[in-house]
Design a protein around this motif. Structure first.
Motif, PDB file in Angstrom:
ATOM      1  N   MET A 143       3.829  10.420   0.636  1.00 39.65           N
ATOM      2  CA  MET A 143       3.092   9.216   0.287  1.00 39.65           C
ATOM      3  C   MET A 143       4.068   8.091  -0.043  1.00 39.65           C
ATOM      4  SD  MET A 143       0.349   8.633  -2.786  1.00 39.65           S
ATOM      5  CE  MET A 143      -0.353  10.245  -2.611  1.00 39.65           C
ATOM      6  N   ARG A 144       3.949   6.971   0.666  1.00 40.70           N
ATOM      7  CA  ARG A 144       4.878   5.857   0.444  1.00 40.70           C
ATOM      8  C   ARG A 144       4.155   4.693  -0.203  1.00 40.70           C
ATOM      9  NH1 ARG A 144       7.946   4.105   5.614  1.00 40.70           N
ATOM     10  NH2 ARG A 144       9.415   3.342   4.071  1.00 40.70           N
ATOM     11  N   VAL A 145       4.649   4.292  -1.359  1.00 45.82           N
ATOM     12  CA  VAL A 145       4.048   3.172  -2.078  1.00 45.82           C
ATOM     13  C   VAL A 145       4.989   1.980  -2.003  1.00 45.82           C
ATOM     14  CG1 VAL A 145       3.235   2.342  -4.323  1.00 45.82           C
ATOM     15  CG2 VAL A 145       2.794   4.711  -3.645  1.00 45.82           C
ATOM     16  N   GLY A 146       4.493   0.876  -1.450  1.00 43.45           N
ATOM     17  CA  GLY A 146       5.282  -0.348  -1.407  1.00 43.45           C
ATOM     18  C   GLY A 146       5.116  -1.096  -2.721  1.00 43.45           C
ATOM     19  N   ILE A 147       6.218  -1.630  -3.240  1.00 42.69           N
ATOM     20  CA  ILE A 147       6.147  -2.433  -4.464  1.00 42.69           C
ATOM     21  C   ILE A 147       6.763  -3.788  -4.154  1.00 42.69           C
ATOM     22  CG2 ILE A 147       6.852  -2.651  -6.877  1.00 42.69           C
ATOM     23  CD1 ILE A 147       6.840   0.357  -7.112  1.00 42.69           C
ATOM     24  N   LEU A 195       9.091  -8.517   5.988  1.00 41.80           N
ATOM     25  CA  LEU A 195       7.965  -8.033   6.767  1.00 41.80           C
ATOM     26  C   LEU A 195       8.073  -6.562   7.168  1.00 41.80           C
ATOM     27  CD1 LEU A 195       5.352  -9.253   7.633  1.00 41.80           C
ATOM     28  CD2 LEU A 195       6.411 -10.013   9.758  1.00 41.80           C
ATOM     29  N   LYS A 196       9.256  -6.143   7.638  1.00 41.19           N
ATOM     30  CA  LYS A 196       9.380  -4.775   8.143  1.00 41.19           C
ATOM     31  C   LYS A 196       9.203  -3.724   7.039  1.00 41.19           C
ATOM     32  CE  LYS A 196      14.486  -4.548   8.216  1.00 41.19           C
ATOM     33  NZ  LYS A 196      14.694  -3.818   6.949  1.00 41.19           N
ATOM     34  N   ASP A 197       9.376  -4.152   5.770  1.00 43.28           N
ATOM     35  CA  ASP A 197       9.203  -3.214   4.654  1.00 43.28           C
ATOM     36  C   ASP A 197       7.756  -2.734   4.530  1.00 43.28           C
ATOM     37  OD1 ASP A 197      11.883  -3.647   4.104  1.00 43.28           O
ATOM     38  OD2 ASP A 197      11.478  -5.175   2.585  1.00 43.28           O
ATOM     39  N   LEU A 198       6.825  -3.469   5.123  1.00 43.54           N
ATOM     40  CA  LEU A 198       5.409  -3.085   5.030  1.00 43.54           C
ATOM     41  C   LEU A 198       5.052  -1.924   5.952  1.00 43.54           C
ATOM     42  CD1 LEU A 198       3.746  -6.640   5.034  1.00 43.54           C
ATOM     43  CD2 LEU A 198       3.929  -5.101   3.073  1.00 43.54           C
ATOM     44  N   ASP A 199       5.939  -1.640   6.921  1.00 46.12           N
ATOM     45  CA  ASP A 199       5.642  -0.586   7.900  1.00 46.12           C
ATOM     46  C   ASP A 199       5.461   0.768   7.224  1.00 46.12           C
ATOM     47  OD1 ASP A 199       5.921  -2.518   9.771  1.00 46.12           O
ATOM     48  OD2 ASP A 199       7.880  -1.855  10.525  1.00 46.12           O
ATOM     49  N   GLY A 200       4.332   1.390   7.484  1.00 47.61           N
ATOM     50  CA  GLY A 200       4.132   2.767   7.047  1.00 47.61           C
ATOM     51  C   GLY A 200       3.864   2.972   5.568  1.00 47.61           C
ATOM     52  N   ILE A 201       3.514   1.901   4.832  1.00 46.69           N
ATOM     53  CA  ILE A 201       3.192   2.140   3.419  1.00 46.69           C
ATOM     54  C   ILE A 201       1.735   2.590   3.303  1.00 46.69           C
ATOM     55  CG2 ILE A 201       4.945   0.582   2.452  1.00 46.69           C
ATOM     56  CD1 ILE A 201       2.649  -1.467   1.953  1.00 46.69           C
ATOM     57  N   ASP A 202       1.475   3.424   2.272  1.00 43.64           N
ATOM     58  CA  ASP A 202       0.132   3.967   2.055  1.00 43.64           C
ATOM     59  C   ASP A 202      -0.600   3.235   0.940  1.00 43.64           C
ATOM     60  OD1 ASP A 202       0.500   6.186   3.923  1.00 43.64           O
ATOM     61  OD2 ASP A 202       1.949   6.917   2.450  1.00 43.64           O
ATOM     62  N   GLY A 203       0.154   2.461   0.171  1.00 47.62           N
ATOM     63  CA  GLY A 203      -0.424   1.715  -0.941  1.00 47.62           C
ATOM     64  C   GLY A 203       0.550   0.620  -1.332  1.00 47.62           C
ATOM     65  N   LEU A 204       0.074  -0.350  -2.130  1.00 51.80           N
ATOM     66  CA  LEU A 204       0.916  -1.495  -2.492  1.00 51.80           C
ATOM     67  C   LEU A 204       0.717  -1.825  -3.956  1.00 51.80           C
ATOM     68  CD1 LEU A 204       2.721  -3.942  -1.591  1.00 51.80           C
ATOM     69  CD2 LEU A 204       0.597  -5.166  -1.118  1.00 51.80           C
ATOM     70  N   ILE A 205       1.826  -2.111  -4.653  1.00 54.79           N
ATOM     71  CA  ILE A 205       1.752  -2.571  -6.044  1.00 54.79           C
ATOM     72  C   ILE A 205       2.235  -4.016  -6.107  1.00 54.79           C
ATOM     73  CG2 ILE A 205       2.672  -2.300  -8.384  1.00 54.79           C
ATOM     74  CD1 ILE A 205       2.731   0.704  -7.933  1.00 54.79           C
ATOM     75  N   ASN A 265      -7.387  -6.291   3.245  1.00 55.69           N
ATOM     76  CA  ASN A 265      -8.733  -6.419   3.807  1.00 55.69           C
ATOM     77  C   ASN A 265      -9.102  -5.234   4.694  1.00 55.69           C
ATOM     78  OD1 ASN A 265      -9.493  -8.781   2.512  1.00 55.69           O
ATOM     79  ND2 ASN A 265      -8.533 -10.081   4.063  1.00 55.69           N
ATOM     80  N   GLU A 266      -8.080  -4.587   5.266  1.00 54.20           N
ATOM     81  CA  GLU A 266      -8.329  -3.408   6.107  1.00 54.20           C
ATOM     82  C   GLU A 266      -8.414  -2.122   5.278  1.00 54.20           C
ATOM     83  OE1 GLU A 266      -5.112  -3.574   8.892  1.00 54.20           O
ATOM     84  OE2 GLU A 266      -6.025  -5.200  10.059  1.00 54.20           O
ATOM     85  N   GLY A 267      -8.256  -2.252   3.953  1.00 52.31           N
ATOM     86  CA  GLY A 267      -8.477  -1.088   3.089  1.00 52.31           C
ATOM     87  C   GLY A 267      -7.249  -0.471   2.442  1.00 52.31           C
ATOM     88  N   LEU A 268      -6.064  -1.100   2.579  1.00 52.10           N
ATOM     89  CA  LEU A 268      -4.870  -0.557   1.916  1.00 52.10           C
ATOM     90  C   LEU A 268      -5.080  -0.591   0.398  1.00 52.10           C
ATOM     91  CD1 LEU A 268      -1.775   0.284   2.462  1.00 52.10           C
ATOM     92  CD2 LEU A 268      -1.266  -2.015   1.621  1.00 52.10           C
ATOM     93  N   PRO A 269      -4.937   0.564  -0.283  1.00 54.13           N
ATOM     94  CA  PRO A 269      -5.085   0.554  -1.744  1.00 54.13           C
ATOM     95  C   PRO A 269      -4.003  -0.315  -2.394  1.00 54.13           C
ATOM     96  CG  PRO A 269      -5.256   2.785  -0.894  1.00 54.13           C
ATOM     97  CD  PRO A 269      -4.757   1.924   0.235  1.00 54.13           C
ATOM     98  N   VAL A 270      -4.429  -1.137  -3.362  1.00 52.26           N
ATOM     99  CA  VAL A 270      -3.485  -2.028  -4.030  1.00 52.26           C
ATOM    100  C   VAL A 270      -3.719  -1.986  -5.531  1.00 52.26           C
ATOM    101  CG1 VAL A 270      -4.970  -4.052  -3.637  1.00 52.26           C
ATOM    102  CG2 VAL A 270      -2.568  -4.403  -4.108  1.00 52.26           C
ATOM    103  N   LEU A 271      -2.610  -1.973  -6.273  1.00 54.52           N
ATOM    104  CA  LEU A 271      -2.641  -2.005  -7.737  1.00 54.52           C
ATOM    105  C   LEU A 271      -1.949  -3.300  -8.145  1.00 54.52           C
ATOM    106  CD1 LEU A 271      -2.779  -0.797 -10.676  1.00 54.52           C
ATOM    107  CD2 LEU A 271      -0.645   0.359 -10.172  1.00 54.52           C
ATOM    108  N   ALA A 272      -2.671  -4.172  -8.848  1.00 54.63           N
ATOM    109  CA  ALA A 272      -2.106  -5.465  -9.232  1.00 54.63           C
ATOM    110  C   ALA A 272      -2.121  -5.598 -10.748  1.00 54.63           C
ATOM    111  CB  ALA A 272      -2.925  -6.590  -8.603  1.00 54.63           C
ATOM    112  N   THR A 273      -0.980  -5.993 -11.304  1.00 55.22           N
ATOM    113  CA  THR A 273      -0.910  -6.157 -12.758  1.00 55.22           C
ATOM    114  C   THR A 273      -0.466  -7.570 -13.108  1.00 55.22           C
ATOM    115  OG1 THR A 273       1.390  -5.349 -12.872  1.00 55.22           O
ATOM    116  CG2 THR A 273      -0.342  -3.721 -13.091  1.00 55.22           C
TER     117      THR A 273
END
Length: 191
Positions: free
Chosen positions: A1-5, A32-42, A69-77
């Motif tokens: 599982m890869r989480v982008g921060i 931009l390329k860092d977004l490739d293949g992430i499963d979630g974003l913080i 908008n396409e459904g990527l889970p995101v956690l925002a603080t």
């Protein structure tokens, strides 16, 4: 599982440590390329204006908006929550604008710049919330689930794949909000 921060500015290291401790891989998002293949974003705390400007300069705003908008889970603080908000009180334009809420920046004023409050957060129960120059949510659309309230102000919400908190769960030793976020990612994979 890869989480982008999002690692452009602000308090992203603390989020990284928690996610790594929970056994997930972390990718720092700086281009931009860092977004490739992430499963979630913080989207971490920091300065929302600076983060918004950098997202635009690095051409990250639209791609992130699209992923959410396409459904990527995101956690925002904190500042991250301001980035997600559809409407920022007193400002003409929003940043990502994917979360149908109205947010008020630096809502608690200087004298209440920082405080900790034990609040009940729907998916996790009682939680030691740390507020630092926190925004609060003035109003939400009907389909936004309110997860937590402090002093009659909404401070935690969930809207489908989007989790937003006015406080800093990464500054406590309590990983339950991050665990809940990772469970959203797992469930997202089963769809």
């Amino acid at each position: 599982m890869r989480v982008g921060i999002l690692a452009l500015q602000g308090a992203f290291i603390e989020h990284e440590k928690i996610i790594q401790n929970l056994g997930a891989e972390v990718v720092e998002i700086r281009q931009l390329k860092d977004l490739d293949g992430i499963d979630g974003l913080i989207l971490p705390g920091g300065e929302s204006t600076v983060q918004g400007k950098l997202l635009r300069q690095l051409n990250l705003l639209k791609p992130i908006q699209q992923l959410i908008n396409e459904g990527l889970p995101v956690l925002a603080t904190c500042a991250g929550l301001i980035l997600l908000a559809k409407t920022i009180d007193g400002e003409e334009s929003a940043h990502l604008g994917t979360l149908p809420i109205v947010i008020k920046r630096n809502a608690y004023g200087r004298q209440l710049a920082s405080f900790t409050s034990d609040i009940d957060i729907k998916p996790v129960g009682s939680y030691p919330a740390v507020f630092i120059r926190a925004p609060y949510i003035e109003s939400v659309n009907d389909d936004v689930d309110i997860l937590g309230v402090v002093n009659d102000h909404i401070v935690a919400v969930q809207y489908h794949n989007q989790l937003g908190f006015s406080f800093h769960p990464e500054l406590t030793n309590d990983p339950r909000i991050h665990e809940y976020f990772l469970s959203l990612i797992k469930n997202n994979h089963h769809n």
